[in-house]
Each structure stands twice: as structure tokens, then as C-alpha cells.
Design an enzyme around this catalytic site. Structure first.
Site, PDB file in Angstrom:
ATOM      1  CB  SER A  84      -7.411  -6.050  -4.114  1.00 22.65           C
ATOM      2  OG  SER A  84      -6.241  -5.083  -3.113  1.00 22.65           O
ATOM      3  CD  GLU A 115      -8.220  -9.163   1.502  1.00 28.10           C
ATOM      4  OE1 GLU A 115      -6.545  -8.917   1.626  1.00 28.10           O
ATOM      5  OE2 GLU A 115      -8.460  -8.481   0.868  1.00 28.10           O
ATOM      6  CG  HIS A 146      -3.733 -10.001  -1.689  1.00 33.32           C
ATOM      7  ND1 HIS A 146      -4.696  -9.281  -0.993  1.00 33.32           N
ATOM      8  CD2 HIS A 146      -3.706  -9.383  -2.932  1.00 33.32           C
ATOM      9  CE1 HIS A 146      -5.223  -8.278  -1.978  1.00 33.32           C
ATOM     10  NE2 HIS A 146      -4.352  -8.128  -2.674  1.00 33.32           N
TER      11      HIS A 146
END
Length: 304
Positions: free
Chosen positions: A104, A204, A274
Site C-alpha cells: 500500500s 493493485e 488489499h
């Protein structure tokens, strides 16, 4: 000798301390020595301490001599630290055997380390969302993490949708890089964006509607980043809500559009993002991408 895991917070503040305690206890139960950074639970506005506090935490992680430096969580905060990170110290720590692991917001750190030093970091779990869960952690995530800690991981594989099956065996070699799309797009045109030619780019994201995913991909397309890659591999894009006026515009629409814009193959369903089931991926390492039928593999051999 127990493997040493150093836990620190370079991004957003930990909101639920019980999650961190639970995650640390899980790692200890797996037989690891777990060290919690002195500022791991610090709070300053939305951050895990002010900028100086979080920079000092990165310095301590790099100086810890740990086998793994693992973030508590992502969120936001690393991009504002990039000009001040001691990259030589981080690269020295990596050369000495410390693997920096996260996802992230951590993509900013990983990209900058790759751009400035060429050193390899790992996209993988965070302590809170992966080991701190109620119930049992995902077994694939945990086994991939244990392979990383032990140095036994040599690659990962997954199954592609039927529409992406390859009639002939496809084999590509290149630098694996990427991570969170929002972060990668935000770094375009900055000194912290790796200049990777002939790479294998994986992406992502979370909480991003397909139109925003497409907008960020157009940024990378128009900046010339996508055309330089040998392959684009998409992980999971999760936790967004379709709008009534989408009228059929969805994530697959974006994937189809992307394929119309680049010559490189675009593959999906990489088990990363995630989501509970996530593999560990060496950012900056030379890897082989092999696809046969619906079976896809990213292979790198022993890293240490």
C-alpha cells in the site's frame, strides 16, 4: 537462532492497538523474535508520529539488524518523507540481510529505494491487516511470509481467467516492480519513480472506482511508463462501489482499454493487494514470468 522481526510505523497511525498486539503475538507464536519500535503506536494528526518521528523509526528499522523490517500498516505518509530518507543506510541494511516488507503506502518507500539504490524490497503483508486479524491469518499469506523469512521462497503461481489462457508457452524476463497504483501514479515525473525498461509491472489498489483506476493508468501511459514494460500484471482492485451512471463501465472495461493501448500482455488475478490471500514479491529483482495455458508463474530463485 530465532529470526528477528522489527515492527515499525512509517505511514498512518495505528487506530486499533489490540490488532498490533494480536499480530505481534501471532509472530511470536510462530517462533520469531518480535521487536516493536518505540514509536510504533505514536500519533500525530493522521500519522504515526510527525515526520521526524517516522524518519527516525525508518532509521531504527534499518539499524536494527533484524531479518525482517515489517510495517504495522499502510495508509498515507511516506511520500512526504522521500527526500529525507537515508537511502544509503537502507541499502546497507538490505545488503546485510534485512528484508523490508509491506504494501500500500509502502510502495512509495519501495519505489524510492529502487530508484535511488537498486536494492530489493518486498511487497507482502502488514502486521495489522494480515497477522492481527481476528481468527486465523490467511494460510497462503502466512506460508509465503515464512518462506520469505527463511529465504526459501523461489516464486509464486496463480491461475488466470480462461480469457487470458496462452496457447503457446510465454516466457519473459525483467525487473519486477510496482505495487499500489495510486502511489506509482503519484510518483511519475519525480526522482522517486524507478526508471525500469523491459520490466514486469504489477499493480493493485483499494477504494478506487474503475474510472479512477483508468485515470491513473492513463497517467502512466502518457508518461511513457507502460510502453517500456514487457508485461503488466494486475492484482486485486477492491472496496469500491459502482455508480448508477456507470452504464456497464466496470473494471473489466478498464482492463480491455489498457490492452488496446499497450503491446505488452496484460494479465490479471495476481494474488496480491488489499486482500487476505497475498503472496510476497521481490520489488527490484530480476524475475521470469512464465505463462502456459491458464497457469502463470513469477519466478526469482533464492534471494538469500
Amino acid at each position: 537462532m530465532k529470526k528477528h522481526i522489527y515492527i515499525y510505523s512509517p505511514s498512518s497511525a495505528v487506530r486499533d492497538k489490540a490488532v498490533i498486539r494480536r499480530g505481534a503475538a501471532r509472530l511470536k507464536a510462530l517462533g520469531y523474535e518480535v521487536e516493536l519500535d518505540e514509536a510504533a503506536l505514536a500519533t500525530h494528526m493522521r500519522f504515526a508520529g510527525d515526520d521526524d518521528t517516522r524518519l527516525a523509526a525508518i532509521d531504527r528499522a534499518a539499524a536494527s539488524g533484524a531479518d525482517i523490517a515489517l510495517i504495522t500498516r499502510g495508509g498515507y505518509g511516506l511520500t512526504r518523507l522521500l527526500p529525507r530518507i537515508n537511502y544509503k543506510q537502507v541499502a546497507k541494511a538490505i545488503k546485510g540481510g534485512t528484508q523490508f516488507v509491506g504494501l500500500s503506502d509502502f510502495t512509495a518507500f519501495q519505489s524510492a529505494v529502487l530508484a535511488k539504490t537498486g536494492a530489493v524490497t518486498w511487497s507482502g503483508p502488514a502486521l495489522g491487516e494480515d497477522f492481527g486479524v481476528e481468527g486465523e491469518p490467511d494460510d497462503i499469506m502466512q506460508s509465503c511470509f515464512e518462506d520469505l523469512v527463511s529465504g526459501q521462497g523461489e516464486g509464486t503461481g496463480w491461475q488466470l481467467p480462461k480469457s487470458e489462457a496462452q496457447a503457446k508457452v510465454l516466457q519473459l524476463k525483467g525487473t519486477l516492480w510496482g505495487g499500489n497504483l495510486s502511489i506509482i501514479a503519484s510518483l511519475a515525473g519525480t526522482p522517486w519513480m524507478p526508471k525500469v525498461k523491459g520490466g514486469i509491472l504489477f499493480l493493485e489498489d483499494v477504494h478506487e472506482h474503475p474510472y479512477r483506476v483508468e485515470r491513473m493508468l492513463t497517467q502512466l501511459l502518457y508518461a511513457g511508463v507502460l510502453k517500456q514494460q514487457k508485461a503488466i500484471v494486475l492484482g486485486h482492485f477492491t472496496n469500491y462501489k459502482p455508480a448508477p451512471h456507470d452504464k456497464g463501465f466496470r473494471l473489466q472495461t478498464v482492463v480491455d482499454w489498457l490492452r488496446s493501448q499497450v503491446k505488452a500482455p496484460v494479465f490479471t488475478q495476481l494474488p496480491f493487494g488489499h486482500v487476505p490471500t497475498k503472496v510476497a514479491l521481490p520489488v527490484g529483482a530480476t524475475v521470469h514470468l512464465a505463462v502456459e495455458g491458464r497457469d502463470a508463474f513469477v519466478l526469482w530463485g533464492h534471494r538469500h
